[in-house]
Design a protein around this motif. Structure first.
Motif, PDB file in Angstrom:
ATOM      1  N   ILE A  68      -6.385  -8.953  -1.747  1.00 30.42           N
ATOM      2  CA  ILE A  68      -6.308  -9.482  -0.387  1.00 30.42           C
ATOM      3  C   ILE A  68      -4.991 -10.236  -0.260  1.00 30.42           C
ATOM      4  CG2 ILE A  68      -7.498 -10.794   1.385  1.00 30.42           C
ATOM      5  CD1 ILE A  68      -9.165  -8.509   0.159  1.00 30.42           C
ATOM      6  N   THR A  69      -4.096  -9.747   0.588  1.00 26.32           N
ATOM      7  CA  THR A  69      -2.772 -10.353   0.697  1.00 26.32           C
ATOM      8  C   THR A  69      -2.633 -11.129   2.003  1.00 26.32           C
ATOM      9  OG1 THR A  69      -1.635  -8.547   1.856  1.00 26.32           O
ATOM     10  CG2 THR A  69      -1.895  -8.330  -0.536  1.00 26.32           C
ATOM     11  N   GLY A  70      -1.646 -12.013   2.022  1.00 26.98           N
ATOM     12  CA  GLY A  70      -1.351 -12.799   3.221  1.00 26.98           C
ATOM     13  C   GLY A  70      -1.271 -14.278   2.896  1.00 26.98           C
ATOM     14  N   ASN A  71      -0.229 -14.934   3.381  1.00 23.69           N
ATOM     15  CA  ASN A  71      -0.038 -16.355   3.086  1.00 23.69           C
ATOM     16  C   ASN A  71      -1.194 -17.209   3.579  1.00 23.69           C
ATOM     17  OD1 ASN A  71       2.439 -16.089   1.788  1.00 23.69           O
ATOM     18  ND2 ASN A  71       3.613 -16.239   3.700  1.00 23.69           N
ATOM     19  N   GLU A  72      -1.703 -16.897   4.771  1.00 22.36           N
ATOM     20  CA  GLU A  72      -2.737 -17.746   5.359  1.00 22.36           C
ATOM     21  C   GLU A  72      -4.008 -17.758   4.519  1.00 22.36           C
ATOM     22  OE1 GLU A  72      -1.126 -15.393   6.901  1.00 22.36           O
ATOM     23  OE2 GLU A  72      -0.065 -16.244   8.633  1.00 22.36           O
ATOM     24  N   GLY A 130      -0.628  -6.910   5.538  1.00 21.92           N
ATOM     25  CA  GLY A 130       0.767  -6.518   5.369  1.00 21.92           C
ATOM     26  C   GLY A 130       1.020  -5.035   5.474  1.00 21.92           C
ATOM     27  N   MET A 131       0.252  -4.323   6.311  1.00 18.88           N
ATOM     28  CA  MET A 131       0.418  -2.876   6.411  1.00 18.88           C
ATOM     29  C   MET A 131       1.278  -2.446   7.597  1.00 18.88           C
ATOM     30  SD  MET A 131      -0.944  -1.467   3.865  1.00 18.88           S
ATOM     31  CE  MET A 131      -1.698  -2.353   2.502  1.00 18.88           C
ATOM     32  N   SER A 132       1.724  -3.408   8.422  1.00 14.13           N
ATOM     33  CA  SER A 132       2.592  -3.032   9.536  1.00 14.13           C
ATOM     34  C   SER A 132       4.046  -3.094   9.073  1.00 14.13           C
ATOM     35  CB  SER A 132       2.357  -3.959  10.732  1.00 14.13           C
ATOM     36  OG  SER A 132       2.943  -5.220  10.509  1.00 14.13           O
ATOM     37  N   VAL A 133       4.968  -3.050  10.017  1.00 15.43           N
ATOM     38  CA  VAL A 133       6.392  -3.037   9.651  1.00 15.43           C
ATOM     39  C   VAL A 133       7.077  -4.347  10.006  1.00 15.43           C
ATOM     40  CG1 VAL A 133       6.614  -0.538   9.796  1.00 15.43           C
ATOM     41  CG2 VAL A 133       6.950  -1.913  11.856  1.00 15.43           C
ATOM     42  N   ASP A 134       6.311  -5.407  10.249  1.00 16.50           N
ATOM     43  CA  ASP A 134       6.911  -6.716  10.491  1.00 16.50           C
ATOM     44  C   ASP A 134       7.624  -7.196   9.231  1.00 16.50           C
ATOM     45  OD1 ASP A 134       5.886  -6.680  13.021  1.00 16.50           O
ATOM     46  OD2 ASP A 134       4.109  -7.877  12.526  1.00 16.50           O
TER      47      ASP A 134
END
Length: 232
Positions: A68-72, A130-134
Motif C-alpha cells: 500500500i503506497t502513498g505518503n498520507e 500512485g498509478m496515475s501520471v501525476d
C-alpha cells in the motif's frame, strides 16, 4: 467448427468464467430426435483434431503480498482502506495474504518493499496507489526500479484503465488503481483469477478485455452474472 456440423451442437459458459467443482460448464446435443451417425462422428473428429473443446484450470493458492503506497497512509494521516478490499478478493479465490507493507511516495523505498516481500516468499504482489501520471505518483517507477523486465501499463477496461501488470523474476505484480475502492467490480476481478490460473497477462490480453470491458454500473450489481469482462 464443431457447431458448423449439421444436427449437433455444443453450448458453453463464457470464456474465463469462474466455476466451482461439479458446476455445469457445457452441454452438447444431437438436435433432432433421430439422426444418422455420420454427423456425430464428424463432430467428434473435429474435436479430436483441434484438441479439447474446453479447458478448466485450477486456481493456485498464492502467497500474496500487499504493498500500500502513498505518503498520507504511510504517515498515518489517512486510514488504509485498500488492504481490507484486496484481502477479501484474495481470500475469496483461495489464496492468502502473506505480507502487508506500507511505503511512502518514494520509488526506491517501494522497490525495496517489493524485493523484501519476494524474499519472504510472496509469489504474487498487489500494489496500490500512485498509478496515475501525476509527478508524485511513483509506484510505477518503484516497480521498474525493483527490476521488472516486463511492464504493461493501462487496460481497456472501465473501471480500471490505470491498471498495471509487470513481472519480476516470474512473479506477477499487479498495480491496482483507486477505482477498486469505489467500485465493487473492476479490472482486478477480471485479471486476478486468470493470473491464479497460471495465465500470462500481457499487452494483448489487456487490450482484448476492451470488448465487454465497460461496466454498466448497475444499481444492483449482478456480477459475474452479467456481460462485464465476457468479451473474450
Amino acid at each position: 467448427a464443431f457447431n458448423l456440423v449439421d444436427e449437433v451442437m455444443c453450448a458453453t459458459l463464457h470464456n474465463h468464467t469462474l466455476v466451482r467443482k461439479e458446476e455445469l460448464v457445457a452441454a452438447t446435443r444431437a438436435i433432432p430426435l433421430i439422426m444418422k451417425r455420420a454427423p456425430i462422428d464428424r463432430a467428434a473428429a473435429i474435436a479430436a483434431e483441434n484438441g479439447p473443446v474446453l479447458c478448466i484450470k485450477p486456481l493456485r493458492q498464492a502467497r500474496v503480498g500487499l504493498v500500500i503506497t502513498g505518503n498520507e497512509v504511510y504517515h498515518g494521516l489517512i486510514q488504509d482502506r485498500f488492504s481490507p478490499v484486496l484481502t477479501d478478493k484474495v481470500t475469496s479465490l483461495g489464496s492468502e495474504v502473506a505480507a502487508l507493507d506500507f511505503a511512502p511516495d518514494d520509488a526506491n523505498e517501494i522497490a525495496a518493499v517489493i524485493r523484501a516481500q519476494m524474499d519472504r516468499g510472496c509469489d504474487l504482489l498487489l500494489l496500490t496507489g500512485g498509478m496515475s501520471v501525476d509527478p508524485d505518483d511513483v509506484t510505477r517507477h518503484g516497480i521498474r526500479k525493483a527490476g521488472a523486465v516486463e511492464f504493461h501499463y493501462g487496460s481497456a477496461v472501465l473501471p480500471g484503465a490505470m491498471f498495471l501488470v509487470a513481472y519480476l523474476d516470474g512473479v506477477p505484480l499487479l498495480g491496482v488503481p483507486a477505482c477498486a475502492l469505489h467500485h465493487r467490480v473492476t479490472v482486478l476481478d477480471l485479471v486476478l483469477p486468470r493470473v491464479l490460473a497460471g495465465e500470462h497477462i500481457g499487452k494483448a490480453e489487456l487490450a482484448f478485455l476492451g470488448h465487454g470491458g465497460l461496466c454498466r454500473d448497475c444499481a444492483e450489481c449482478l456480477y459475474p452474472h452479467c456481460p462485464f469482462g465476457k468479451g473474450f
